[in-house]
Design a protein around this motif. Structure first.
Motif, mmCIF file in Angstrom:
data_model
loop_
_atom_site.group_PDB
_atom_site.id
_atom_site.type_symbol
_atom_site.label_atom_id
_atom_site.label_comp_id
_atom_site.label_asym_id
_atom_site.label_seq_id
_atom_site.Cartn_x
_atom_site.Cartn_y
_atom_site.Cartn_z
ATOM 1 N N VAL A 92 0.701 -1.187 -0.536
ATOM 2 C CA VAL A 92 -0.113 -0.049 0.310
ATOM 3 C C VAL A 92 0.976 0.754 0.484
ATOM 4 C CG1 VAL A 92 -1.698 1.267 1.414
ATOM 5 C CG2 VAL A 92 -2.503 -0.750 1.455
ATOM 6 N N GLU A 93 1.821 0.831 0.771
ATOM 7 C CA GLU A 93 2.840 2.212 0.803
ATOM 8 C C GLU A 93 3.128 2.797 -0.667
ATOM 9 O OE1 GLU A 93 5.491 5.218 2.411
ATOM 10 O OE2 GLU A 93 4.064 3.999 3.954
ATOM 11 N N HIS A 94 4.273 1.838 -1.748
ATOM 12 C CA HIS A 94 4.106 1.901 -3.051
ATOM 13 C C HIS A 94 3.266 2.333 -4.051
ATOM 14 C CE1 HIS A 94 8.499 0.403 -3.133
ATOM 15 N NE2 HIS A 94 8.316 -0.123 -1.498
ATOM 16 N N LEU A 95 1.661 1.981 -3.183
ATOM 17 C CA LEU A 95 1.019 2.356 -4.408
ATOM 18 C C LEU A 95 0.515 3.966 -4.098
ATOM 19 C CD1 LEU A 95 -1.373 -0.948 -4.491
ATOM 20 C CD2 LEU A 95 -0.166 0.452 -6.072
ATOM 21 N N CYS A 96 0.671 3.553 -2.851
ATOM 22 C CA CYS A 96 0.103 5.760 -2.548
ATOM 23 C C CYS A 96 1.308 6.636 -2.841
ATOM 24 C CB CYS A 96 0.184 5.054 -0.792
ATOM 25 S SG CYS A 96 -0.737 5.072 -0.109
ATOM 26 N N ASN A 97 2.682 5.807 -2.754
ATOM 27 C CA ASN A 97 3.731 6.688 -3.730
ATOM 28 C C ASN A 97 3.027 6.736 -4.984
ATOM 29 O OD1 ASN A 97 5.265 6.943 -1.466
ATOM 30 N ND2 ASN A 97 6.378 5.301 -2.122
ATOM 31 N N ALA A 98 2.920 6.111 -5.637
ATOM 32 C CA ALA A 98 2.101 5.626 -6.638
ATOM 33 C C ALA A 98 1.048 6.910 -7.569
ATOM 34 C CB ALA A 98 2.281 4.764 -8.449
ATOM 35 N N VAL A 99 -0.203 7.135 -6.517
ATOM 36 C CA VAL A 99 -0.892 7.591 -7.044
ATOM 37 C C VAL A 99 -0.730 9.306 -6.644
ATOM 38 C CG1 VAL A 99 -3.090 8.129 -6.129
ATOM 39 C CG2 VAL A 99 -2.848 5.798 -6.153
ATOM 40 N N ALA A 100 0.455 9.598 -5.758
ATOM 41 C CA ALA A 100 0.788 10.934 -5.014
ATOM 42 C C ALA A 100 1.485 11.305 -6.353
ATOM 43 C CB ALA A 100 1.848 10.999 -3.995
ATOM 44 N N VAL A 101 2.306 10.323 -7.570
ATOM 45 C CA VAL A 101 2.668 11.178 -9.030
ATOM 46 C C VAL A 101 2.428 11.267 -9.157
ATOM 47 C CG1 VAL A 101 5.037 11.117 -7.259
ATOM 48 C CG2 VAL A 101 4.474 9.238 -8.875
ATOM 49 N N CYS A 102 0.894 10.422 -9.707
ATOM 50 C CA CYS A 102 0.177 10.621 -11.088
ATOM 51 C C CYS A 102 -0.747 11.520 -12.047
ATOM 52 C CB CYS A 102 -0.973 9.436 -10.622
ATOM 53 S SG CYS A 102 -1.906 8.604 -12.350
ATOM 54 N N GLY A 103 -0.640 11.381 -12.924
ATOM 55 C CA GLY A 103 -0.828 13.318 -14.137
ATOM 56 C C GLY A 103 -2.492 12.727 -13.432
ATOM 57 N N GLN A 104 -3.342 11.329 -13.151
ATOM 58 C CA GLN A 104 -4.704 11.682 -13.307
ATOM 59 C C GLN A 104 -4.603 11.028 -12.206
ATOM 60 O OE1 GLN A 104 -5.188 9.906 -17.300
ATOM 61 N NE2 GLN A 104 -4.999 12.042 -18.202
ATOM 62 N N PRO A 105 -4.215 10.719 -10.890
ATOM 63 C CA PRO A 105 -4.894 10.009 -9.813
ATOM 64 C C PRO A 105 -6.304 9.459 -9.450
ATOM 65 C CG PRO A 105 -4.752 12.159 -8.546
ATOM 66 C CD PRO A 105 -4.233 12.118 -10.570
ATOM 67 N N HIS A 106 -7.412 10.750 -9.795
ATOM 68 C CA HIS A 106 -8.538 10.124 -9.833
ATOM 69 C C HIS A 106 -8.860 8.406 -10.775
ATOM 70 C CE1 HIS A 106 -9.938 13.013 -7.510
ATOM 71 N NE2 HIS A 106 -9.106 14.414 -8.148
ATOM 72 N N GLN A 107 -8.737 8.560 -11.796
ATOM 73 C CA GLN A 107 -9.136 7.939 -12.628
ATOM 74 C C GLN A 107 -7.735 5.811 -12.218
ATOM 75 O OE1 GLN A 107 -7.599 8.822 -16.730
ATOM 76 N NE2 GLN A 107 -9.298 9.659 -17.503
#
Length: 151
Positions: A92-107
Motif C-alpha cells: 500500500v505504501e508503494h501504491l500511495c507513492n504511485a498515486v501521489a505522483v500520478c498525473g491523473q490520480p482519480h482514474q
C-alpha cells in the motif's frame, strides 16, 4: 519476625544500592572509548536486520517527466508484487507513492478500487493523505520556475 521499620530500612538500602550500581555501570559504559563506535555498529546492524526500518522512498525530480514516469511504473510494480506476497503495509505504501505522483490520480484510484479488496483500498485511502502531503511539499510551486530562469 522483623520489626516493620527494620524491613523498611532494608528495602530502602537495597533500593539505594541498586540505583547506585546502575549509575556506576552507566558511567563505566559511557566512559569506554569504544562506546560510540559500538553503538553505531549496533544500530547499523539492527537497521540491516530489520527491513521495516527502511527509510522512506526517495522521490524523483518532479520536473523531469521521464523520471516521474519511471518512478510511477516502478512503484506500481513493487506495490503489486508486495500485495501478491501478502505484505499489505509495504504494498500500500508503494501504491500511495504511485498515486501521489500520478498525473491523473482519480482514474488510477478508480482502477485500484475495482481491483483491490475493500480493506486494502481503505488502507490505501487512509495512507494516501499523508503521502500526498509529502509529495506536495517536494513539488515546486508556480513561482519556483521563474527563479531558475534568473540564474
Amino acid at each position: 519476625m522483623l520489626p516493620k521499620s527494620t524491613l523498611e530500612w532494608s528495602l530502602a538500602g537495597a533500593g539505594v544500592f541498586f540505583v547506585g550500581y546502575c549509575m556506576y555501570f552507566d558511567y563505566k559504559r559511557r566512559s569506554d572509548p569504544d562506546f560510540k563506535k559500538k553503538l553505531k555498529e549496533k544500530r547499523k546492524h539492527n537497521a540491516e536486520k530489520n527491513p521495516k526500518a527502511k527509510p522512506k522512498t526517495k522521490l524523483p525530480d518532479l520536473k523531469n517527466p521521464e523520471e516521474m514516469q519511471r518512478f510511477f511504473l516502478q512503484e506500481v510494480q513493487q506495490g503489486e508484487e508486495l500485495l501478491a506476497q501478502g505484505d499489505i503495509e509495504n504494498g500500500v505504501e508503494h501504491l500511495c507513492n504511485a498515486v501521489a505522483v500520478c498525473g491523473q490520480p482519480h482514474q488510477l484510484l478508480q482502477v485500484l478500487q475495482q481491483t483491490l479488496p475493500p480493506q486494502v483500498f481503505q488502507l490505501l485511502m487512509m495512507k494516501l493523505q499523508a503521502t500526498t502531503m509529502g509529495v506536495s511539499r517536494a513539488r515546486p510551486g508556480p513561482g519556483d520556475d521563474s527563479l531558475d530562469d534568473l540564474e
